[in-house]
Motif scaffolding. Structure first.
Motif, mmCIF file in Angstrom:
data_model
loop_
_atom_site.group_PDB
_atom_site.id
_atom_site.type_symbol
_atom_site.label_atom_id
_atom_site.label_comp_id
_atom_site.label_asym_id
_atom_site.label_seq_id
_atom_site.Cartn_x
_atom_site.Cartn_y
_atom_site.Cartn_z
ATOM 1 N N GLN A 285 0.847 -1.187 0.000
ATOM 2 C CA GLN A 285 0.000 0.000 0.000
ATOM 3 C C GLN A 285 0.887 1.242 0.000
ATOM 4 O OE1 GLN A 285 -3.046 -0.483 -0.389
ATOM 5 N NE2 GLN A 285 -4.157 1.392 0.099
ATOM 6 N N VAL A 286 0.521 2.204 -0.824
ATOM 7 C CA VAL A 286 1.290 3.437 -0.950
ATOM 8 C C VAL A 286 0.361 4.611 -0.707
ATOM 9 C CG1 VAL A 286 2.716 4.863 -2.454
ATOM 10 C CG2 VAL A 286 2.801 2.363 -2.656
ATOM 11 N N GLN A 287 0.753 5.489 0.189
ATOM 12 C CA GLN A 287 0.026 6.741 0.392
ATOM 13 C C GLN A 287 0.913 7.890 -0.080
ATOM 14 O OE1 GLN A 287 -1.072 6.586 4.589
ATOM 15 N NE2 GLN A 287 -3.138 5.946 4.011
ATOM 16 N N LEU A 288 0.316 8.818 -0.811
ATOM 17 C CA LEU A 288 1.051 9.928 -1.393
ATOM 18 C C LEU A 288 0.450 11.241 -0.913
ATOM 19 C CD1 LEU A 288 1.190 8.549 -5.047
ATOM 20 C CD2 LEU A 288 2.974 8.391 -3.315
ATOM 21 N N VAL A 289 1.310 12.167 -0.517
ATOM 22 C CA VAL A 289 0.849 13.463 -0.030
ATOM 23 C C VAL A 289 1.621 14.561 -0.757
ATOM 24 C CG1 VAL A 289 0.581 14.979 1.957
ATOM 25 C CG2 VAL A 289 0.298 12.499 2.225
ATOM 26 N N GLU A 290 0.883 15.361 -1.539
ATOM 27 C CA GLU A 290 1.500 16.469 -2.268
ATOM 28 C C GLU A 290 1.514 17.738 -1.421
ATOM 29 O OE1 GLU A 290 -1.088 14.346 -5.509
ATOM 30 O OE2 GLU A 290 -1.309 14.998 -3.421
ATOM 31 N N SER A 291 2.462 18.590 -1.720
ATOM 32 C CA SER A 291 2.532 19.904 -1.085
ATOM 33 C C SER A 291 3.276 20.854 -2.018
ATOM 34 C CB SER A 291 3.241 19.829 0.273
ATOM 35 O OG SER A 291 4.564 19.362 0.123
ATOM 36 N N GLY A 292 3.195 22.144 -1.717
ATOM 37 C CA GLY A 292 3.965 23.114 -2.473
ATOM 38 C C GLY A 292 3.177 23.951 -3.454
ATOM 39 N N GLY A 293 1.888 23.654 -3.609
ATOM 40 C CA GLY A 293 1.088 24.453 -4.517
ATOM 41 C C GLY A 293 0.834 25.846 -3.954
ATOM 42 N N GLY A 294 0.240 26.694 -4.794
ATOM 43 C CA GLY A 294 -0.069 28.043 -4.349
ATOM 44 C C GLY A 294 -0.382 28.953 -5.500
ATOM 45 N N LEU A 295 -0.404 30.236 -5.195
ATOM 46 C CA LEU A 295 -0.680 31.277 -6.178
ATOM 47 C C LEU A 295 0.622 31.961 -6.544
ATOM 48 C CD1 LEU A 295 -2.620 33.157 -7.751
ATOM 49 C CD2 LEU A 295 -2.829 34.507 -5.649
ATOM 50 N N VAL A 296 0.880 32.078 -7.839
ATOM 51 C CA VAL A 296 2.113 32.704 -8.314
ATOM 52 C C VAL A 296 1.812 33.502 -9.566
ATOM 53 C CG1 VAL A 296 2.768 30.697 -9.708
ATOM 54 C CG2 VAL A 296 4.542 32.234 -8.845
ATOM 55 N N SER B 16 8.991 0.738 -0.044
ATOM 56 C CA SER B 16 9.426 0.301 -1.364
ATOM 57 C C SER B 16 9.334 1.412 -2.394
ATOM 58 C CB SER B 16 8.595 -0.894 -1.816
ATOM 59 O OG SER B 16 7.211 -0.583 -1.798
ATOM 60 N N PHE B 17 9.430 2.665 -1.951
ATOM 61 C CA PHE B 17 9.294 3.808 -2.860
ATOM 62 C C PHE B 17 10.256 3.687 -4.039
ATOM 63 C CE2 PHE B 17 8.425 8.032 -4.187
ATOM 64 C CZ PHE B 17 9.625 8.627 -4.524
ATOM 65 N N SER B 18 11.473 3.234 -3.775
ATOM 66 C CA SER B 18 12.487 3.198 -4.822
ATOM 67 C C SER B 18 12.175 2.203 -5.925
ATOM 68 C CB SER B 18 13.854 2.882 -4.211
ATOM 69 O OG SER B 18 13.841 1.604 -3.618
ATOM 70 N N THR B 19 11.175 1.363 -5.741
ATOM 71 C CA THR B 19 10.806 0.394 -6.773
ATOM 72 C C THR B 19 9.681 0.895 -7.670
ATOM 73 O OG1 THR B 19 9.144 -0.752 -5.437
ATOM 74 C CG2 THR B 19 11.438 -1.481 -5.210
ATOM 75 N N TYR B 20 9.116 2.058 -7.369
ATOM 76 C CA TYR B 20 8.000 2.595 -8.131
ATOM 77 C C TYR B 20 8.450 3.659 -9.129
ATOM 78 C CZ TYR B 20 4.633 0.441 -4.931
ATOM 79 O OH TYR B 20 3.878 -0.452 -4.216
ATOM 80 N N ASP B 21 7.941 3.562 -10.340
ATOM 81 C CA ASP B 21 8.000 4.707 -11.233
ATOM 82 C C ASP B 21 6.997 5.741 -10.715
ATOM 83 O OD1 ASP B 21 8.142 2.321 -13.872
ATOM 84 O OD2 ASP B 21 9.828 3.429 -12.999
ATOM 85 N N GLY C 295 3.463 3.863 -9.646
ATOM 86 C CA GLY C 295 3.113 2.606 -10.292
ATOM 87 C C GLY C 295 4.159 2.183 -11.283
ATOM 88 N N GLY C 296 3.721 1.442 -12.300
ATOM 89 C CA GLY C 296 4.600 1.064 -13.393
ATOM 90 C C GLY C 296 4.491 2.079 -14.513
ATOM 91 N N ILE C 297 5.564 2.197 -15.288
ATOM 92 C CA ILE C 297 5.622 3.257 -16.280
ATOM 93 C C ILE C 297 4.564 3.099 -17.372
ATOM 94 C CG2 ILE C 297 7.348 2.120 -17.747
ATOM 95 C CD1 ILE C 297 7.103 5.901 -16.797
ATOM 96 N N VAL C 298 4.233 1.867 -17.728
ATOM 97 C CA VAL C 298 3.240 1.657 -18.791
ATOM 98 C C VAL C 298 1.878 2.171 -18.334
ATOM 99 C CG1 VAL C 298 2.014 -0.067 -20.151
ATOM 100 C CG2 VAL C 298 4.490 -0.287 -19.795
ATOM 101 N N GLY C 299 1.496 1.801 -17.118
ATOM 102 C CA GLY C 299 0.223 2.274 -16.594
ATOM 103 C C GLY C 299 0.196 3.774 -16.403
ATOM 104 N N LEU C 300 1.276 4.313 -15.862
ATOM 105 C CA LEU C 300 1.319 5.759 -15.618
ATOM 106 C C LEU C 300 1.154 6.528 -16.919
ATOM 107 C CD1 LEU C 300 4.180 5.957 -12.969
ATOM 108 C CD2 LEU C 300 1.746 6.315 -12.580
#
Length: 122
Positions: A1-12, A28-33, A99-104
């Motif tokens: 299971q992988v949880q992803l949290v984005e940050s850094g957005g805003g108004l520019v 196992s982050f290093s195994t994911y594209d 995920g995998g590069i083909v799916g992405l």
């Protein structure tokens, strides 16, 4: 299971820069594209950039080539999107995915972040 949290957005302002981060909670982050997508209001979600699990191989949408840079730090379980010379048409919610590069490349992934809003004013 992988949880992803984005940050850094805003108004520019147009011409400005932002750096988005996506932190993954998996050993196992290093195994994911990884990929960044974006979705503007009323439009479909589009692929922005991908980076292979090993890091060096990247690909970009034509609309962002030369302006955006995707990178990753496997020691920090984080992928980044450096966005320079931003334009109003870059305004969107930005999502990271794992995920995998083909799916992405097809926009398919079991693991998505919640998204971060980027707004570029003219």
């Amino acid at each position: 299971q992988v949880q992803l949290v984005e940050s850094g957005g805003g108004l520019v302002q147009a011409g400005g820069s932002l750096r988005l981060s996506c932190a993954a909670t998996t050993r196992s982050f290093s195994t994911y594209d990884m990929a960044w997508f974006r979705q503007a209001p009323g439009k479909e979600r589009d692929l922005v950039a991908t980076i292979r699990w090993s890091g060096p191989i990247t690909n970009y949408a034509d609309s962002v080539k030369g302006r955006f840079t995707i990178s990753r730090d496997n020691a920090k379980n984080t992928v980044y999107l450096q966005m320079n010379n931003l334009k109003p048409e870059d305004t969107a919610v930005y999502y990271c995915a794992a995920g995998g590069i083909v799916g992405l490349r097809r926009g398919v992934s079991n693991y998505w972040g919640q998204g971060t809003q980027v707004t570029v004013s003219s």
